[in-house]
Motif scaffolding. Sequence first.
Motif, PDB file in Angstrom:
ATOM      1  N   ASP A 158      80.282   5.689  16.570  1.00  0.00           N
ATOM      2  CA  ASP A 158      80.279   6.427  15.306  1.00  0.00           C
ATOM      3  C   ASP A 158      81.327   5.913  14.329  1.00  0.00           C
ATOM      4  OD1 ASP A 158      82.512   7.203  16.667  1.00  0.00           O
ATOM      5  OD2 ASP A 158      82.131   9.366  16.555  1.00  0.00           O
ATOM      6  N   SER A 159      81.786   4.676  14.525  1.00  0.00           N
ATOM      7  CA  SER A 159      82.814   4.110  13.659  1.00  0.00           C
ATOM      8  C   SER A 159      82.197   3.397  12.465  1.00  0.00           C
ATOM      9  CB  SER A 159      83.678   3.124  14.451  1.00  0.00           C
ATOM     10  OG  SER A 159      82.921   1.962  14.750  1.00  0.00           O
ATOM     11  N   PRO A 160      82.998   3.143  11.406  1.00  0.00           N
ATOM     12  CA  PRO A 160      82.481   2.431  10.234  1.00  0.00           C
ATOM     13  C   PRO A 160      82.001   1.018  10.542  1.00  0.00           C
ATOM     14  CG  PRO A 160      84.530   3.559   9.705  1.00  0.00           C
ATOM     15  CD  PRO A 160      84.371   3.643  11.196  1.00  0.00           C
ATOM     16  N   SER A 161      82.485   0.421  11.631  1.00  0.00           N
ATOM     17  CA  SER A 161      82.087  -0.952  11.939  1.00  0.00           C
ATOM     18  C   SER A 161      80.641  -1.054  12.398  1.00  0.00           C
ATOM     19  CB  SER A 161      83.000  -1.531  13.029  1.00  0.00           C
ATOM     20  OG  SER A 161      82.812  -0.864  14.261  1.00  0.00           O
ATOM     21  N   SER A 162      79.990   0.074  12.698  1.00  0.00           N
ATOM     22  CA  SER A 162      78.634   0.040  13.237  1.00  0.00           C
ATOM     23  C   SER A 162      77.655  -0.626  12.271  1.00  0.00           C
ATOM     24  CB  SER A 162      78.156   1.455  13.576  1.00  0.00           C
ATOM     25  OG  SER A 162      78.887   1.972  14.669  1.00  0.00           O
ATOM     26  N   HIS A 163      77.786  -0.380  10.971  1.00  0.00           N
ATOM     27  CA  HIS A 163      76.877  -0.999  10.009  1.00  0.00           C
ATOM     28  C   HIS A 163      77.068  -2.515   9.964  1.00  0.00           C
ATOM     29  CE1 HIS A 163      74.820   2.435   8.199  1.00  0.00           C
ATOM     30  NE2 HIS A 163      75.955   3.098   8.339  1.00  0.00           N
ATOM     31  N   ALA A 164      78.322  -2.960  10.040  1.00  0.00           N
ATOM     32  CA  ALA A 164      78.580  -4.395  10.058  1.00  0.00           C
ATOM     33  C   ALA A 164      77.995  -5.027  11.318  1.00  0.00           C
ATOM     34  CB  ALA A 164      80.080  -4.664   9.968  1.00  0.00           C
ATOM     35  N   VAL A 165      78.138  -4.347  12.448  1.00  0.00           N
ATOM     36  CA  VAL A 165      77.593  -4.840  13.715  1.00  0.00           C
ATOM     37  C   VAL A 165      76.077  -4.952  13.635  1.00  0.00           C
ATOM     38  CG1 VAL A 165      77.219  -4.253  16.148  1.00  0.00           C
ATOM     39  CG2 VAL A 165      79.504  -4.054  15.148  1.00  0.00           C
ATOM     40  N   LEU A 166      75.435  -3.910  13.132  1.00  0.00           N
ATOM     41  CA  LEU A 166      73.975  -3.920  13.052  1.00  0.00           C
ATOM     42  C   LEU A 166      73.476  -4.978  12.087  1.00  0.00           C
ATOM     43  CD1 LEU A 166      73.206  -0.097  13.140  1.00  0.00           C
ATOM     44  CD2 LEU A 166      72.696  -1.785  14.914  1.00  0.00           C
ATOM     45  N   GLY A 167      74.143  -5.137  10.950  1.00  0.00           N
ATOM     46  CA  GLY A 167      73.726  -6.157  10.009  1.00  0.00           C
ATOM     47  C   GLY A 167      73.787  -7.544  10.618  1.00  0.00           C
ATOM     48  N   PHE A 168      74.862  -7.821  11.319  1.00  0.00           N
ATOM     49  CA  PHE A 168      75.018  -9.125  11.967  1.00  0.00           C
ATOM     50  C   PHE A 168      73.992  -9.304  13.081  1.00  0.00           C
ATOM     51  CE2 PHE A 168      76.844 -12.011  15.097  1.00  0.00           C
ATOM     52  CZ  PHE A 168      77.328 -13.045  14.322  1.00  0.00           C
ATOM     53  N   ALA A 169      73.811  -8.274  13.914  1.00  0.00           N
ATOM     54  CA  ALA A 169      72.901  -8.379  15.055  1.00  0.00           C
ATOM     55  C   ALA A 169      71.454  -8.540  14.612  1.00  0.00           C
ATOM     56  CB  ALA A 169      73.043  -7.145  15.944  1.00  0.00           C
ATOM     57  N   PHE A 170      71.017  -7.761  13.631  1.00  0.00           N
ATOM     58  CA  PHE A 170      69.642  -7.898  13.140  1.00  0.00           C
ATOM     59  C   PHE A 170      69.422  -9.291  12.545  1.00  0.00           C
ATOM     60  CE2 PHE A 170      68.952  -3.299  13.481  1.00  0.00           C
ATOM     61  CZ  PHE A 170      67.590  -3.255  13.767  1.00  0.00           C
ATOM     62  N   GLU A 171      70.408  -9.795  11.817  1.00  0.00           N
ATOM     63  CA  GLU A 171      70.264 -11.115  11.211  1.00  0.00           C
ATOM     64  C   GLU A 171      70.136 -12.192  12.283  1.00  0.00           C
ATOM     65  OE1 GLU A 171      72.705 -14.253   8.371  1.00  0.00           O
ATOM     66  OE2 GLU A 171      73.481 -12.233   8.678  1.00  0.00           O
ATOM     67  N   LYS A 172      70.967 -12.121  13.332  1.00  0.00           N
ATOM     68  CA  LYS A 172      70.903 -13.126  14.390  1.00  0.00           C
ATOM     69  C   LYS A 172      69.592 -13.037  15.164  1.00  0.00           C
ATOM     70  CE  LYS A 172      74.553 -14.805  13.030  1.00  0.00           C
ATOM     71  NZ  LYS A 172      74.365 -15.969  12.142  1.00  0.00           N
ATOM     72  N   ALA A 173      69.110 -11.833  15.387  1.00  0.00           N
ATOM     73  CA  ALA A 173      67.827 -11.682  16.073  1.00  0.00           C
ATOM     74  C   ALA A 173      66.697 -12.228  15.210  1.00  0.00           C
ATOM     75  CB  ALA A 173      67.580 -10.217  16.414  1.00  0.00           C
ATOM     76  N   ALA A 174      66.778 -11.990  13.906  1.00  0.00           N
ATOM     77  CA  ALA A 174      65.722 -12.461  13.002  1.00  0.00           C
ATOM     78  C   ALA A 174      65.708 -13.980  12.897  1.00  0.00           C
ATOM     79  CB  ALA A 174      65.907 -11.839  11.613  1.00  0.00           C
ATOM     80  N   GLU A 213      67.846   7.479  13.965  1.00  0.00           N
ATOM     81  CA  GLU A 213      67.601   7.360  12.529  1.00  0.00           C
ATOM     82  C   GLU A 213      68.292   6.128  11.946  1.00  0.00           C
ATOM     83  OE1 GLU A 213      65.730   9.410  10.201  1.00  0.00           O
ATOM     84  OE2 GLU A 213      64.831   9.648  12.189  1.00  0.00           O
ATOM     85  N   LEU A 214      69.496   5.863  12.419  1.00  0.00           N
ATOM     86  CA  LEU A 214      70.227   4.695  11.946  1.00  0.00           C
ATOM     87  C   LEU A 214      69.475   3.411  12.290  1.00  0.00           C
ATOM     88  CD1 LEU A 214      72.806   3.441  10.728  1.00  0.00           C
ATOM     89  CD2 LEU A 214      73.812   3.534  13.022  1.00  0.00           C
ATOM     90  N   ILE A 215      68.973   3.322  13.510  1.00  0.00           N
ATOM     91  CA  ILE A 215      68.237   2.123  13.933  1.00  0.00           C
ATOM     92  C   ILE A 215      66.937   1.995  13.138  1.00  0.00           C
ATOM     93  CG2 ILE A 215      67.175   0.925  15.864  1.00  0.00           C
ATOM     94  CD1 ILE A 215      70.273   1.220  15.883  1.00  0.00           C
ATOM     95  N   ARG A 216      66.252   3.106  12.894  1.00  0.00           N
ATOM     96  CA  ARG A 216      65.012   3.041  12.113  1.00  0.00           C
ATOM     97  C   ARG A 216      65.281   2.516  10.704  1.00  0.00           C
ATOM     98  NH1 ARG A 216      62.916   7.357  15.402  1.00  0.00           N
ATOM     99  NH2 ARG A 216      64.160   8.935  14.340  1.00  0.00           N
ATOM    100  N   GLY A 217      66.396   2.949  10.120  1.00  0.00           N
ATOM    101  CA  GLY A 217      66.740   2.491   8.784  1.00  0.00           C
ATOM    102  C   GLY A 217      66.982   0.984   8.741  1.00  0.00           C
ATOM    103  N   TRP A 218      67.699   0.457   9.730  1.00  0.00           N
ATOM    104  CA  TRP A 218      67.947  -0.981   9.774  1.00  0.00           C
ATOM    105  C   TRP A 218      66.685  -1.756  10.127  1.00  0.00           C
ATOM    106  CZ3 TRP A 218      71.680  -4.122   8.173  1.00  0.00           C
ATOM    107  CH2 TRP A 218      72.899  -3.541   7.793  1.00  0.00           C
TER     108      TRP A 218
END
Length: 288
Positions: A158-174, A213-218
């Motif tokens: 639940d930390s602010p870094s979660s959005h940065a982590v998800l952005g990086f992870a989705f980009e690398k997976a893509a 919900e967070l994962i669905r948004g990303w």
Amino acid sequence: MSTEKIVVGYDRSPQARKAAAWALDEATRTGAVVEFFHAYEWPHWAPAVSMVPPVAVLPAEQIRRDMDNSLRDAVASAARTHPGVTTTTSVADAGAALTLIDRSRHAQLIVLGNHGYSAVAGLLGSVSVAVSAHAYCPVVIVRGDAARQGPVVASIDDSPSSHAVLGFAFEKAATGGTPLVVIRAWPPTAGVRDDPLFAEGKVPIGIRHPFDELIRGWHAKYPQVDVTAQAVLEHPAATLTEASTTGRLLVIGTHGRGVLRGLLLGSVSQHLLRHASCPVAVVRETAR
């Protein structure tokens, strides 16, 4: 040509060579330039000649000549194995950690071996820890099986870094055309397992709803990525260490707490940098 740059800390060690190979593979997918960087860190002390016998020291010129040859060899090897990747070299007469942190301001990634520059074999190098905690861009520590063909695994809380982590992870997976597994682990505190809502070790729908919900948004931003969201009742270090045995890249955030915030990685991050079975990407909440 891409203006993105991946900086590899290079010191001729086997770990640095693995880091270089990982960075070149990444550059093949992204079009980034790979820079092989070495810092000449000279000792700040020497024994007094009057007290102990003098120790033979390799002349600085010879050290520089050998390192220059190694950097040229790294570039030549990259041209053979990754002919489409542009490579450069750079050196500095300064501390490796501070120089890499400064270079991270203008880099896409910093890539390091799991204990390059460490004086004690088998331990995570102080440079890796410092750069992971302070860099302005994500830092990848290459360890374990760097060539495994598994999913990208990301850990959030639940930390602010979660959005940065998800952005990086989705980009690398893509960009890698691989699945993504996102894990949210709730440590089982005293009394939690006695709560009927947590029967059979499952996280109740109401509690995991914000995570889903967070994962669905990303996922809406990266619909091409096959993503799986896992909510578990287990200590994050244990869950992620196990997940790293089948993942190709483990993406984590860091947000050290207390008076040393920003100086140290969190305990889970430090555990994973020492025990993960695949490369680990550390994405700070202040990273670009």
